[in-house]
Design a protein around this motif. Structure first.
Motif, PDB file in Angstrom:
ATOM      1  N   GLU A 106      -2.846  -7.450  61.435  1.00 46.20           N
ATOM      2  CA  GLU A 106      -2.858  -6.124  60.789  1.00 46.20           C
ATOM      3  C   GLU A 106      -1.485  -5.505  60.972  1.00 46.20           C
ATOM      4  O   GLU A 106      -1.132  -5.042  62.047  1.00 46.20           O
ATOM      5  N   LYS A 127      -1.899  -8.587  56.835  1.00 44.91           N
ATOM      6  CA  LYS A 127      -2.603  -7.522  56.115  1.00 44.91           C
ATOM      7  C   LYS A 127      -1.838  -6.202  56.192  1.00 44.91           C
ATOM      8  O   LYS A 127      -1.394  -5.793  57.254  1.00 44.91           O
ATOM      9  N   GLN A 165      -1.639  -2.000  54.342  1.00 42.92           N
ATOM     10  CA  GLN A 165      -2.452  -0.900  53.816  1.00 42.92           C
ATOM     11  C   GLN A 165      -1.632  -0.202  52.739  1.00 42.92           C
ATOM     12  O   GLN A 165      -0.412  -0.136  52.829  1.00 42.92           O
ATOM     13  N   SER A 206      -2.885  -9.976  52.341  1.00 40.65           N
ATOM     14  CA  SER A 206      -4.018  -9.086  52.125  1.00 40.65           C
ATOM     15  C   SER A 206      -3.543  -7.641  52.235  1.00 40.65           C
ATOM     16  O   SER A 206      -2.556  -7.357  52.927  1.00 40.65           O
ATOM     17  N   SER A 227      -5.458  -3.641  52.336  1.00 39.20           N
ATOM     18  CA  SER A 227      -6.561  -2.709  52.124  1.00 39.20           C
ATOM     19  C   SER A 227      -6.002  -1.478  51.426  1.00 39.20           C
ATOM     20  O   SER A 227      -4.846  -1.102  51.627  1.00 39.20           O
TER      21      SER A 227
END
Length: 150
Positions: A47, A75, A77, A134, A136
């Protein structure tokens, strides 16, 4: 103290797809069916969030370090602060001014955001180093932007 669950838990008489599947297996006379689980290695997701401080090169370096550390996915955001925050939240001072990248919380969030083109470049970097990309999303605009990468 026990915290109340925020998730919907169906009453015992309301089956879920998972419980139906499990109960069907539990009633089978074929014991082998109960042991049909096939192992796959766990996925390690790094993350990165906004630890890149709004800088593409730091984001790439964090991806490379994640790969070297054994991660299978990097990942991020993505937010659109003006869509996500109320005007009061956007214009409020950052709760920790010494950690802020702007005069207001909204300006701080804007500073940390990477563009869609930056995310496209990060996605390419992930492909180049064999790391899954990835991201989010926190709002509709960001969702549309990230989906456009595919």
């Amino acid at each position: 103290l026990k915290r109340p669950s925020r998730l919907h838990t169906p009453p015992p008489d309301e089956p879920t797809a998972m419980s139906e599947q499990a109960s069907k297996k539990a009633r089978t006379s074929d014991i082998a069916a109960l042991h049909s689980f096939s192992y796959s290695p766990p996925q390690f997701i790094a993350e990165i969030g906004c630890n890149h401080k709004g800088e593409l090169e730091i984001a790439k370096e964090l991806l490379t370090l994640a790969k070297k550390s054994g991660a299978s996915c990097g990942k991020f955001q993505k937010r659109t602060p003006k869509e996500l925050l109320t005007p009061e939240q956007y214009n409020a001072p950052h709760p920790n001014p010494q950690n802020s990248f702007g005069a207001t919380y909204g300006e701080h969030r804007e500073f940390l955001e990477l563009s869609v083109d930056d995310h496209r470049e990060l996605q390419k970097h992930c492909k180049d180093i064999d790391l899954e990309y990835s991201c989010s999303v926190w709002d509709t605009t960001s969702a549309k932007e990230i989906v456009s990468l595919n």
